[in-house]
Design a protein around this motif. Structure first.
Motif, PDB file in Angstrom:
ATOM      1  N   VAL A 229     -14.077   2.530   2.678  1.00 57.93           N
ATOM      2  CA  VAL A 229     -12.561   1.929   2.341  1.00 57.93           C
ATOM      3  C   VAL A 229     -11.678   2.930   1.735  1.00 57.93           C
ATOM      4  N   TYR A 230     -10.307   2.591   1.957  1.00 58.40           N
ATOM      5  CA  TYR A 230      -9.410   3.451   0.937  1.00 58.40           C
ATOM      6  C   TYR A 230      -8.754   2.296   0.047  1.00 58.40           C
ATOM      7  N   LEU A 231      -8.569   2.673  -1.047  1.00 56.80           N
ATOM      8  CA  LEU A 231      -8.102   2.125  -2.196  1.00 56.80           C
ATOM      9  C   LEU A 231      -6.520   2.214  -2.154  1.00 56.80           C
ATOM     10  N   HIS A 232      -6.017   1.266  -1.778  1.00 52.96           N
ATOM     11  CA  HIS A 232      -4.378   1.416  -1.850  1.00 52.96           C
ATOM     12  C   HIS A 232      -3.769   0.673  -2.927  1.00 52.96           C
ATOM     13  N   VAL A 233      -3.402   1.457  -3.752  1.00 57.49           N
ATOM     14  CA  VAL A 233      -2.788   0.905  -5.134  1.00 57.49           C
ATOM     15  C   VAL A 233      -1.316   1.052  -5.298  1.00 57.49           C
ATOM     16  N   GLU A 234      -0.681  -0.071  -5.395  1.00 53.17           N
ATOM     17  CA  GLU A 234       0.824  -0.018  -5.599  1.00 53.17           C
ATOM     18  C   GLU A 234       1.230  -0.423  -7.206  1.00 53.17           C
ATOM     19  N   LYS A 235       1.904   0.382  -7.512  1.00 56.51           N
ATOM     20  CA  LYS A 235       2.634  -0.030  -8.977  1.00 56.51           C
ATOM     21  C   LYS A 235       3.929  -1.042  -8.643  1.00 56.51           C
ATOM     22  N   TYR A 241      -0.372  -3.244 -11.415  1.00 58.62           N
ATOM     23  CA  TYR A 241      -0.791  -2.585 -10.334  1.00 58.62           C
ATOM     24  C   TYR A 241      -1.508  -3.730  -9.204  1.00 58.62           C
ATOM     25  N   GLN A 242      -1.144  -3.341  -8.028  1.00 57.78           N
ATOM     26  CA  GLN A 242      -2.026  -4.313  -7.111  1.00 57.78           C
ATOM     27  C   GLN A 242      -2.792  -3.442  -5.973  1.00 57.78           C
ATOM     28  N   ALA A 243      -4.129  -3.804  -6.103  1.00 53.97           N
ATOM     29  CA  ALA A 243      -4.867  -3.018  -4.918  1.00 53.97           C
ATOM     30  C   ALA A 243      -5.381  -3.672  -3.728  1.00 53.97           C
ATOM     31  N   THR A 244      -5.317  -2.851  -2.600  1.00 52.81           N
ATOM     32  CA  THR A 244      -5.800  -3.580  -1.521  1.00 52.81           C
ATOM     33  C   THR A 244      -6.752  -2.492  -0.762  1.00 52.81           C
ATOM     34  N   LEU A 245      -7.995  -3.082  -0.365  1.00 51.03           N
ATOM     35  CA  LEU A 245      -8.984  -2.249   0.101  1.00 51.03           C
ATOM     36  C   LEU A 245      -8.594  -2.349   1.742  1.00 51.03           C
ATOM     37  N   LYS A 246      -8.322  -0.896   2.184  1.00 50.79           N
ATOM     38  CA  LYS A 246      -7.865  -0.850   3.605  1.00 50.79           C
ATOM     39  C   LYS A 246      -9.174  -0.158   4.207  1.00 50.79           C
ATOM     40  N   PRO A 247      -9.646  -0.838   5.372  1.00 47.81           N
ATOM     41  CA  PRO A 247     -10.643  -0.316   6.200  1.00 47.81           C
ATOM     42  C   PRO A 247     -10.722   1.014   6.618  1.00 47.81           C
ATOM     43  N   ILE A 248     -11.597   1.768   6.641  1.00 48.61           N
ATOM     44  CA  ILE A 248     -11.817   3.100   7.286  1.00 48.61           C
ATOM     45  C   ILE A 248     -12.757   3.055   8.403  1.00 48.61           C
ATOM     46  N   THR A 249     -14.156   2.579   7.795  1.00 48.75           N
ATOM     47  CA  THR A 249     -15.173   2.424   8.853  1.00 48.75           C
ATOM     48  C   THR A 249     -16.400   1.589   8.177  1.00 48.75           C
ATOM     49  N   GLU A 250     -16.946   0.921   9.047  1.00 49.57           N
ATOM     50  CA  GLU A 250     -18.095   0.091   8.722  1.00 49.57           C
ATOM     51  C   GLU A 250     -19.348   0.978   9.333  1.00 49.57           C
ATOM     52  N   ASP A 251     -19.234   1.820  10.176  1.00 49.09           N
ATOM     53  CA  ASP A 251     -20.319   2.441  10.808  1.00 49.09           C
ATOM     54  C   ASP A 251     -20.234   4.056  10.749  1.00 49.09           C
ATOM     55  N   VAL A 265      -6.415  10.908   4.655  1.00 48.49           N
ATOM     56  CA  VAL A 265      -5.370  11.615   4.313  1.00 48.49           C
ATOM     57  C   VAL A 265      -4.080  11.020   4.946  1.00 48.49           C
ATOM     58  N   GLU A 266      -4.248  10.298   6.180  1.00 42.62           N
ATOM     59  CA  GLU A 266      -3.119   9.381   6.675  1.00 42.62           C
ATOM     60  C   GLU A 266      -2.866   8.108   5.792  1.00 42.62           C
ATOM     61  N   TYR A 267      -3.833   7.499   4.943  1.00 42.54           N
ATOM     62  CA  TYR A 267      -3.438   6.322   4.430  1.00 42.54           C
ATOM     63  C   TYR A 267      -2.601   6.956   2.899  1.00 42.54           C
ATOM     64  N   LEU A 268      -3.125   8.005   2.546  1.00 38.74           N
ATOM     65  CA  LEU A 268      -2.591   8.663   1.065  1.00 38.74           C
ATOM     66  C   LEU A 268      -1.344   9.299   1.519  1.00 38.74           C
ATOM     67  N   GLU A 269      -1.068   9.972   2.778  1.00 37.44           N
ATOM     68  CA  GLU A 269       0.411  10.208   2.986  1.00 37.44           C
ATOM     69  C   GLU A 269       1.429   9.259   2.922  1.00 37.44           C
ATOM     70  N   GLU A 270       1.010   8.191   3.742  1.00 34.28           N
ATOM     71  CA  GLU A 270       1.803   7.114   4.017  1.00 34.28           C
ATOM     72  C   GLU A 270       2.478   6.602   2.535  1.00 34.28           C
ATOM     73  N   GLN A 271       1.340   6.448   1.770  1.00 36.10           N
ATOM     74  CA  GLN A 271       1.955   6.202   0.569  1.00 36.10           C
ATOM     75  C   GLN A 271       2.950   7.013  -0.356  1.00 36.10           C
ATOM     76  N   ILE A 272       2.620   8.150  -0.167  1.00 39.00           N
ATOM     77  CA  ILE A 272       3.311   9.287  -0.846  1.00 39.00           C
ATOM     78  C   ILE A 272       4.945   9.330  -0.257  1.00 39.00           C
ATOM     79  N   TYR A 273       4.990   9.276   0.915  1.00 40.53           N
ATOM     80  CA  TYR A 273       6.131   9.295   1.625  1.00 40.53           C
ATOM     81  C   TYR A 273       6.766   8.068   1.141  1.00 40.53           C
TER      82      TYR A 273
END
Length: 301
Positions: A229-235, A241-251, A265-273
Motif C-alpha cells: 500500500v501507499y501511505l498518503h499523508v495530508e497535513k 495529519y490525516q493518513a489514507t492507505l491507498k492500494p498498490i497490490t495484494e498479489d 511514484v505516481e501516487y507521490l508525484e500527485e501529492q507533490i504537484y
C-alpha cells in the motif's frame, strides 16, 4: 564523546517536547526565523530543486513555496522532538487514519504488508497505527544513526506505542525470521531515497526528471508475497495529519515488473504537484540527473 554530546543535547530536547502545543509552535516559529532567514539552511538546494521540477512557475511562486516549505520543515523537525513525550491520546488526535478497515481486510489475507511512503507531509507519528488494535506489529525501516545514544532514543520513541525499528541492512533477515515464526507485520519503508550511483540499476521519470530509484520495496514484496500500500499523508492543520492507505497490490508476485515502483511514484508525484510545500525539498533527490545511465540499467516508463 558521543555520549557527552547526547547528554548535553537530550535535556534540551526533552524540555521542548513537554511544552504545551501553543508554546511549542511558537518555538517552531523561532526556529524557522533562524533556519530560513539567518542561517539560510540549504536555501539554494531548495530553490534549485523547485525550479527544476516547476519550470513553469514564476520566481515569486517559487519563493512562496520555498517559504511555506521551511515553515513546515521546522514544524516537522520539532514534532520529531515532541515524540519523546507525546501521549497516546494526543497522537491519536493528531495523526489519524481514514481507512483502517482496509488494513484489517489486508490482515485477513495472512500475508505481511509493505507500506510505501515518501518524504512528504509527516511520517514521524505513523506509529499511531499501533493504537488501532491491529493484529500486525508495525516495523519502520531506517538508516542507523551513528551516535549510539541517539539511535537508542529513536528506538525507544518508536517502541512507546508498540512499533519497532529495523535497520536497512537487517530488513530481509528480520522479515524472514518473523515469517519462520509465523509473525506477520506492517513494514513501513520510505521509498524515494536517492541510491548511490554505483547501485543505480533502475531509473524512472520522477517529476519529469529521469533519476535512479531504489526498488527494495518492490523486490521484497515480490519475493515474499507481501501486499503493498501507499501511505498518503495530508497535513490538515498545524500539527494535524490525516493518513489514507491507498492500494498498490495484494498479489505482488504476479504484478508486471516495476509496476509497484511505478505506482508508488505516481501516487507521490500527485501529492507533490497538489501541495508542493510539504515535500522535503532539502533532500537532493535529483543529484544524479545529469549522470550517464549505465548500459545495464533498466528504465521504467
Amino acid at each position: 564523546m558521543q555520549g557527552l554530546v547526547f547528554w548535553l543535547i537530550y535535556p534540551i530536547l526533552w524540555l521542548i517536547s513537554i511544552l504545551p502545543f501553543r508554546i511549542f509552535y511558537i518555538v517552531s516559529d523561532m526556529v524557522f526565523i533562524l533556519v530560513y532567514h539567518v542561517i539560510g539552511y540549504r536555501r539554494k538546494t531548495v530553490r534549485d530543486n523547485l525550479e527544476l521540477v516547476f519550470p513553469e512557475k514564476s520566481e515569486s511562486e517559487i519563493k512562496q513555496i520555498r517559504k511555506k516549505f521551511y515553515r513546515h520543515m521546522c514544524d516537522m523537525f520539532l514534532e520529531m522532538i515532541k515524540s519523546i513525550s507525546i501521549s497516546e491520546k494526543e497522537i491519536e488526535k493528531r495523526f489519524t487514519f481514514t481507512n483502517v478497515e482496509y488494513l484489517r481486510k489486508l490482515e485477513s489475507l495472512d500475508k505481511s504488508l509493505v507500506v510505501m511512503l515518501g518524504h512528504y507531509a509527516s511520517y514521524e507519528w505513523i506509529n499511531a497505527l499501533q493504537l488501532y488494535g491491529l493484529k500486525y506489529r508495525t516495523y519502520g525501516i531506517y538508516k542507523k544513526i551513528k551516535n549510539k545514544q541517539f539511535d537508542d532514543l529513536a528506538k525507544r520513541i518508536r517502541g512507546r506505542f508498540g512499533g519497532t525499528l529495523i535497520t536497512t541492512n537487517k530488513t530481509t533477515e528480520v522479515i524472514l525470521k518473523n515469517r519462520e515464526k509465523g509473525i506477520l507485520g506492517n513494514y513501513a519503508m520510505i521509498a524515494d531515497q536517492s541510491p548511490k550511483l554505483s547501485r543505480a540499476r533502475t531509473w524512472v521519470n520522477f517529476m519529469g526528471i529521469k533519476v535512479p530509484v531504489f526498488e527494495g520495496s518492490d523486490r521484497l514484496a515480490r519475493k515474499m508475497d507481501m501486499a503493498v500500500v501507499y501511505l498518503h499523508v495530508e497535513k490538515v492543520g498545524r500539527g494535524y495529519y490525516q493518513a489514507t492507505l491507498k492500494p498498490i497490490t495484494e498479489d505482488a508476485p504476479n504484478e508486471p515488473k516495476h509496476a509497484i515502483t511505478r505506482k508508488f511514484v505516481e501516487y507521490l508525484e500527485e501529492q507533490i504537484y497538489n501541495k508542493p510545500e510539504y515535500y522535503l525539498w532539502t533532500h537532493k533527490r535529483w543529484k544524479h540527473r545529469n549522470e550517464s545511465i549505465p548500459k545495464n540499467a533498466e528504465i521504467i516508463n
